[in-house]
Design an enzyme around this catalytic site. Sequence first.
Site, PDB file in Angstrom:
ATOM      1  N   ILE A   1       9.895  -8.707  36.878  1.00 30.78           N
ATOM      2  CA  ILE A   1       9.064  -7.560  36.480  1.00 30.78           C
ATOM      3  C   ILE A   1       8.089  -7.138  37.591  1.00 30.78           C
ATOM      4  O   ILE A   1       7.689  -5.979  37.657  1.00 30.78           O
ATOM      5  CB  ILE A   1       8.315  -7.877  35.154  1.00 30.78           C
ATOM      6  CG1 ILE A   1       7.882  -6.591  34.446  1.00 30.78           C
ATOM      7  CG2 ILE A   1       7.126  -8.816  35.389  1.00 30.78           C
ATOM      8  CD1 ILE A   1       7.449  -6.795  33.003  1.00 30.78           C
TER       9      ILE A   1
ATOM     10  N   ASP B   1       2.919 -14.670  34.128  1.00 26.02           N
ATOM     11  CA  ASP B   1       1.503 -14.487  34.464  1.00 26.02           C
ATOM     12  C   ASP B   1       1.251 -14.919  35.913  1.00 26.02           C
ATOM     13  O   ASP B   1       0.643 -14.184  36.718  1.00 26.02           O
ATOM     14  CB  ASP B   1       0.680 -15.346  33.488  1.00 26.02           C
ATOM     15  CG  ASP B   1      -0.791 -14.991  33.436  1.00 26.02           C
ATOM     16  OD1 ASP B   1      -1.190 -13.999  34.067  1.00 26.02           O
ATOM     17  OD2 ASP B   1      -1.542 -15.718  32.763  1.00 26.02           O
TER      18      ASP B   1
ATOM     19  N   SER C   1       5.940 -14.412  24.851  1.00 29.56           N
ATOM     20  CA  SER C   1       5.914 -15.635  24.021  1.00 29.56           C
ATOM     21  C   SER C   1       7.189 -16.469  24.053  1.00 29.56           C
ATOM     22  O   SER C   1       7.240 -17.525  23.423  1.00 29.56           O
ATOM     23  CB  SER C   1       5.579 -15.339  22.543  1.00 29.56           C
ATOM     24  OG  SER C   1       4.207 -15.085  22.378  1.00 29.56           O
ATOM     25  N   THR C   2       8.227 -16.003  24.784  1.00 29.77           N
ATOM     26  CA  THR C   2       9.502 -16.748  24.729  1.00 29.77           C
ATOM     27  C   THR C   2       9.633 -17.812  25.815  1.00 29.77           C
ATOM     28  O   THR C   2      10.682 -18.439  25.942  1.00 29.77           O
ATOM     29  CB  THR C   2      10.719 -15.807  24.810  1.00 29.77           C
ATOM     30  OG1 THR C   2      10.778 -15.216  26.110  1.00 29.77           O
ATOM     31  CG2 THR C   2      10.654 -14.730  23.744  1.00 29.77           C
ATOM     32  N   GLY C   3       8.569 -18.014  26.600  1.00 29.09           N
ATOM     33  CA  GLY C   3       8.581 -19.063  27.612  1.00 29.09           C
ATOM     34  C   GLY C   3       7.848 -20.281  27.074  1.00 29.09           C
ATOM     35  O   GLY C   3       8.233 -20.866  26.054  1.00 29.09           O
ATOM     36  N   VAL C   4       6.745 -20.614  27.728  1.00 29.83           N
ATOM     37  CA  VAL C   4       5.954 -21.786  27.355  1.00 29.83           C
ATOM     38  C   VAL C   4       5.481 -21.708  25.895  1.00 29.83           C
ATOM     39  O   VAL C   4       5.345 -22.738  25.228  1.00 29.83           O
ATOM     40  CB  VAL C   4       4.723 -21.884  28.296  1.00 29.83           C
ATOM     41  CG1 VAL C   4       3.770 -22.977  27.860  1.00 29.83           C
ATOM     42  CG2 VAL C   4       5.179 -22.142  29.714  1.00 29.83           C
ATOM     43  N   TYR C   5       5.258 -20.507  25.365  1.00 28.93           N
ATOM     44  CA  TYR C   5       4.720 -20.368  24.004  1.00 28.93           C
ATOM     45  C   TYR C   5       5.774 -20.614  22.930  1.00 28.93           C
ATOM     46  O   TYR C   5       5.448 -20.680  21.744  1.00 28.93           O
ATOM     47  CB  TYR C   5       4.042 -19.015  23.814  1.00 28.93           C
ATOM     48  CG  TYR C   5       2.639 -18.939  24.412  1.00 28.93           C
ATOM     49  CD1 TYR C   5       2.105 -20.002  25.140  1.00 28.93           C
ATOM     50  CD2 TYR C   5       1.842 -17.807  24.233  1.00 28.93           C
ATOM     51  CE1 TYR C   5       0.830 -19.933  25.691  1.00 28.93           C
ATOM     52  CE2 TYR C   5       0.558 -17.734  24.777  1.00 28.93           C
ATOM     53  CZ  TYR C   5       0.060 -18.797  25.508  1.00 28.93           C
ATOM     54  OH  TYR C   5      -1.205 -18.727  26.033  1.00 28.93           O
TER      55      TYR C   5
HETATM   56  P1  ADP Z   1       4.570 -17.080  27.277  1.00 29.03           P
HETATM   57  O1  ADP Z   1       3.430 -18.018  27.529  1.00 29.03           O
HETATM   58  O2  ADP Z   1       4.146 -15.787  26.607  1.00 29.03           O
HETATM   59  O3  ADP Z   1       5.723 -17.753  26.589  1.00 29.03           O
HETATM   60  P2  ADP Z   1       5.940 -17.190  29.873  1.00 29.03           P
HETATM   61  O4  ADP Z   1       5.495 -16.571  31.139  1.00 29.03           O
HETATM   62  O5  ADP Z   1       6.041 -18.681  29.815  1.00 29.03           O
HETATM   63  O6  ADP Z   1       4.987 -16.598  28.738  1.00 29.03           O
HETATM   64  O7  ADP Z   1       7.348 -16.581  29.466  1.00 29.03           O
HETATM   65  C1  ADP Z   1       7.531 -15.282  28.951  1.00 29.03           C
HETATM   66  C2  ADP Z   1       8.852 -14.741  29.462  1.00 29.03           C
HETATM   67  O8  ADP Z   1       8.676 -14.248  30.791  1.00 29.03           O
HETATM   68  C3  ADP Z   1       9.982 -15.764  29.516  1.00 29.03           C
HETATM   69  O9  ADP Z   1      11.112 -15.215  28.883  1.00 29.03           O
HETATM   70  C4  ADP Z   1      10.226 -15.933  31.018  1.00 29.03           C
HETATM   71  O10 ADP Z   1      11.600 -16.173  31.285  1.00 29.03           O
HETATM   72  C5  ADP Z   1       9.814 -14.583  31.545  1.00 29.03           C
HETATM   73  N1  ADP Z   1       9.471 -14.502  32.977  1.00 29.03           N
HETATM   74  C6  ADP Z   1       9.033 -15.461  33.819  1.00 29.03           C
HETATM   75  N2  ADP Z   1       8.837 -14.948  35.059  1.00 29.03           N
HETATM   76  C7  ADP Z   1       9.166 -13.631  34.990  1.00 29.03           C
HETATM   77  C8  ADP Z   1       9.186 -12.539  35.927  1.00 29.03           C
HETATM   78  N3  ADP Z   1       8.820 -12.709  37.203  1.00 29.03           N
HETATM   79  N4  ADP Z   1       9.594 -11.309  35.485  1.00 29.03           N
HETATM   80  C9  ADP Z   1       9.948 -11.120  34.202  1.00 29.03           C
HETATM   81  N5  ADP Z   1       9.942 -12.095  33.269  1.00 29.03           N
HETATM   82  C10 ADP Z   1       9.556 -13.331  33.658  1.00 29.03           C
END
Ligand code: ADP
Length: 178
Positions: free
Chosen positions: A13, A36, A127-131
């Site tokens: 992104i 983030d 929210s689909t990563g660490v959360y």
């Molecule tokens: P959260 O804490 O909301 O779960 P994360 O950053 O751990 O946030 O994950 C949210 C989503 O962002 C996940 O699906 C992850 O694969 C995705 N993600 C991680 N890095 C990038 C990036 N550089 N561009 C787009 N999506 C990303």
Amino acid sequence: MDNAKLELIRGDITRLNVDAIVNAANSSLAGGGGVDGAIHRAAGPELLAECIQIAQSRRGVPGGPCPAGDAVITAAYRLPCRHVIHTVGPVWHEGGREAELLASCYRKSLLLAAGAGLESVAFPNISTGVYGYPKDLAAEVAVGTVRKTLDETPGIKRVIFVCFDGENYAIYSRLVRY
Ligand code: ADP
């Protein structure tokens, strides 16, 4: 409902040249891992400085400077986009208010963008990563909420769902139909 405004891509992104990218931030707005971390690394330290300023001005807000479901907008500094909208997704606990809070992230982000006169907004899979939010359930909330909210925000011409991983991309491919 306006399917023609929805786009789906797989990728990073931080590379997108759109009016705003949305950050899956945490409630302190102090930066973190995942998307983030990638956004802050690419934007440079000025982004964190603006986030800290906003956090200070929102001290005392219940749930932290930016509680789950809320969103704030900043400049984008060294990123190719013009603004970053920081929203805080819910941590998945099953059976709570997660769907409502996740919907609020997408809705408030679009309302903020519309209020700033922006036309193109890119979302990560909040929210689909660490959360830990189950990816299929999160995608339904994301696409459903964006479709509904677009009826209220006619100025927004493009919403791009950006999937970083193949699993999310496959799920979104089924939901975002043209
Ligand atoms: P959260 O804490 O909301 O779960 P994360 O950053 O751990 O946030 O994950 C949210 C989503 O962002 C996940 O699906 C992850 O694969 C995705 N993600 C991680 N890095 C990038 C990036 N550089 N561009 C787009 N999506 C990303």
